[in-house]
Motif scaffolding. Structure first.
Motif, PDB file in Angstrom:
ATOM      1  N   MET A 126     -52.280  66.031  12.035  1.00  0.00           N
ATOM      2  CA  MET A 126     -53.368  65.662  11.127  1.00  0.00           C
ATOM      3  C   MET A 126     -52.831  65.369   9.730  1.00  0.00           C
ATOM      4  O   MET A 126     -53.302  64.441   9.054  1.00  0.00           O
ATOM      5  N   ILE A 127     -51.857  66.126   9.291  1.00  0.00           N
ATOM      6  CA  ILE A 127     -51.241  65.844   7.990  1.00  0.00           C
ATOM      7  C   ILE A 127     -50.515  64.505   8.049  1.00  0.00           C
ATOM      8  O   ILE A 127     -50.581  63.708   7.104  1.00  0.00           O
ATOM      9  N   LEU A 168     -43.351  62.610  18.693  1.00  0.00           N
ATOM     10  CA  LEU A 168     -42.999  61.243  19.092  1.00  0.00           C
ATOM     11  C   LEU A 168     -44.109  60.586  19.902  1.00  0.00           C
ATOM     12  O   LEU A 168     -44.338  59.387  19.786  1.00  0.00           O
ATOM     13  N   GLU A 169     -44.792  61.387  20.718  1.00  0.00           N
ATOM     14  CA  GLU A 169     -45.753  60.819  21.669  1.00  0.00           C
ATOM     15  C   GLU A 169     -47.148  60.611  21.085  1.00  0.00           C
ATOM     16  O   GLU A 169     -47.932  59.843  21.641  1.00  0.00           O
ATOM     17  N   LYS A 170     -47.457  61.283  19.990  1.00  0.00           N
ATOM     18  CA  LYS A 170     -48.785  61.135  19.378  1.00  0.00           C
ATOM     19  C   LYS A 170     -48.698  60.511  17.980  1.00  0.00           C
ATOM     20  O   LYS A 170     -49.634  60.616  17.187  1.00  0.00           O
ATOM     21  N   THR A 171     -47.596  59.867  17.679  1.00  0.00           N
ATOM     22  CA  THR A 171     -47.430  59.125  16.430  1.00  0.00           C
ATOM     23  C   THR A 171     -46.848  57.757  16.767  1.00  0.00           C
ATOM     24  O   THR A 171     -46.537  57.472  17.918  1.00  0.00           O
ATOM     25  N   GLY A 172     -46.683  56.934  15.744  1.00  0.00           N
ATOM     26  CA  GLY A 172     -45.991  55.661  15.956  1.00  0.00           C
ATOM     27  C   GLY A 172     -46.861  54.444  16.033  1.00  0.00           C
ATOM     28  O   GLY A 172     -46.370  53.332  16.204  1.00  0.00           O
ATOM     29  N   GLN A 173     -48.167  54.620  15.885  1.00  0.00           N
ATOM     30  CA  GLN A 173     -49.036  53.446  15.892  1.00  0.00           C
ATOM     31  C   GLN A 173     -48.806  52.602  14.644  1.00  0.00           C
ATOM     32  O   GLN A 173     -48.804  51.375  14.695  1.00  0.00           O
ATOM     33  N   GLU A 177     -52.850  54.330  19.354  1.00  0.00           N
ATOM     34  CA  GLU A 177     -54.035  54.443  18.507  1.00  0.00           C
ATOM     35  C   GLU A 177     -54.007  55.798  17.818  1.00  0.00           C
ATOM     36  O   GLU A 177     -53.298  56.714  18.240  1.00  0.00           O
ATOM     37  N   PRO A 178     -54.751  55.937  16.714  1.00  0.00           N
ATOM     38  CA  PRO A 178     -54.751  57.215  15.992  1.00  0.00           C
ATOM     39  C   PRO A 178     -55.185  58.367  16.890  1.00  0.00           C
ATOM     40  O   PRO A 178     -56.065  58.207  17.745  1.00  0.00           O
TER      41      PRO A 178
END
Length: 407
Positions: free
Chosen positions: A252-253, A290-295, A325-326
């Motif tokens: 979230m940050i 790595l898996e929940k960032t990068g959009q 996606e976010p």
């Protein structure tokens, strides 16, 4: 498009994302050899991610170092580095600085071809100012200029304390590229962006060319939620945070930081460091960092261990895929986290004063680790150098005055 690995998948999301090597270039090839021996079936992927020449225009495109990594490199091959200097002519502090500079210089030279070929977009090496100076703008600025002048592709790494932000402004005004580190709060990112902006304005007024400079702000994402203060404050409110909720706090940050960076006109990117691998109850490894960032455009600096994680997952046919996606946490998770000062002071842009950047628990612990490495290298240099005459005279004066003896 043929997607061969994590870097390609990441760039498919956003071409401006980058993946860096989080260690000295000196250990790059030895570690690649280790991976080739351990994962022979993944040779093609290993070669794609880690070409023999780190300056090839693919794979890991820049390098970040810190006092711990530089000290480890020097102590691993003591004779190799110390043999370059006349020890009899140097004080311990001079030797420490020159050893540190030599590691950075060698790394910069290794990356220079990529820096030139990419028009200064890639091929950078990040070198940190002395962590003992974290509360002294003057000394950090002086050391930062020394590092900046070592090579054109050196990016000066400055702690994100109040004094560090003043250092950043001065270095940017003088044409240096910077990496603001030890950042754990959205407020630090805002202060960092503003410091860079002020520095750029001064540089323009003074005719300093900054077109090829590079600026990143490092969110040490995996160091945020592991601090004891977070768990303590939760417990004092009758809350228990699960491993997933702790990771959600960090993510979230990250999303808040990315929104801030995207809204800014300053040419700065978020660099994620301290990326952590988690293991579930079945023994499966995953990495939400790595898996929940990068959009959106993000730089990642990967330790050798995280590189191995990518290769291991690839070799098992379970490749790591960045988010498209976010990511949003469950509403109940946000409702729990927002009750904890440790979290909301990091999450909201105006919840922590600049003076307290350096008082944040995660900042203090990161700084202590860097200082520990700094002391180890300093102690090694004391043992390596002969005792200098000024020191001996001072020691004799002290002993004579206090005890009536001399050394």
């Amino acid at each position: 498009m043929n997607i061969r690995g994590y870097v390609e998948r990441l760039k498919r999301n956003n071409h401006y994302s980058e993946v860096w090597w989080d260690s000295s270039p000196a250990v790059y090839l030895p570690y690649k050899q280790h991976l080739l021996e351990k994962y022979p079936a993944a040779t093609t992927y290993i070669d794609a991610l880690m070409p023999d020449d780190i300056a090839q225009p693919r794979g890991l495109c820049s390098v970040t170092t810190n006092p711990r990594l530089v000290t480890a490199v020097i102590l691993e091959k003591r004779e190799y580095w110390s043999s370059r200097f006349n020890l009899a002519s140097l004080s311990p502090s001079e030797l420490r600085k020159q050893l540190y500079n030599e590691v950075i210089l060698e790394g910069a030279a290794t990356l220079k071809p990529l820096w030139v070929q990419s028009a200064q977009v890639e091929g950078w090496i990040s070198a940190q100012v002395d962590p003992v100076d974290v509360r002294c703008t003057e000394r950090m600025t002086a050391r930062g200029l020394e590092l900046h002048r070592l090579a054109p592709n050196v990016m000066v790494k400055v702690p994100g304390s109040l004094e560090g932000m003043a250092t950043v402004e001065q270095l940017v005004a003088l044409g240096a590229s910077v990496n603001i580190t030890f950042c754990f709060t959205v407020a630090q990112f805002q202060a960092g962006i503003q410091a860079i902006e002020r520095g750029l304005a001064t540089a323009r007024r003074n005719g300093i060319d900054t077109r090829r400079c590079k600026y990143v702000i490092t969110f040490m994402i995996g160091r945020f939620a592991c601090q004891p203060e977070f768990t303590l404050q939760a417990a004092e409110r009758g809350l228990v945070l699960s491993a997933e909720e702790l990771r959600w706090a960090e993510l979230m940050i990250y999303e808040q930081v990315q929104a801030l960076v995207a809204a800014s006109t300053v040419p700065v990117k978020t660099l994620l460091s301290s990326i952590k691998i988690d293991v579930d109850e079945r023994g499966n490894k995953h990495c939400w960092h790595l898996e929940k960032t990068g959009q959106t455009a993000t730089c990642y600096t990967l330790t050798p261990e995280v590189v191995e994680f990518l290769i291991e997952r690839e070799s098992h046919g379970k490749p790591v895929v960045p988010a498209v996606e976010p990511q949003k946490p469950p509403a109940s998770t946000f409702a729990k986290l927002i009750r904890i000062p440790y979290f909301y002071e990091a999450y909201f842009i105006d919840s922590i004063e600049p003076y307290d950047f350096g008082n944040h628990e995660a900042f203090i612990n990161a700084c202590n680790e860097a200082n520990s490495a700094h002391r180890r290298l300093a102690d090694y240099c004391v043992r390596l150098c002969p005792v200098t005459k000024p020191f001996k005279r001072a020691l004799n004066a002290l002993l004579a005055a206090e005890f009536g003896v001399i050394a």
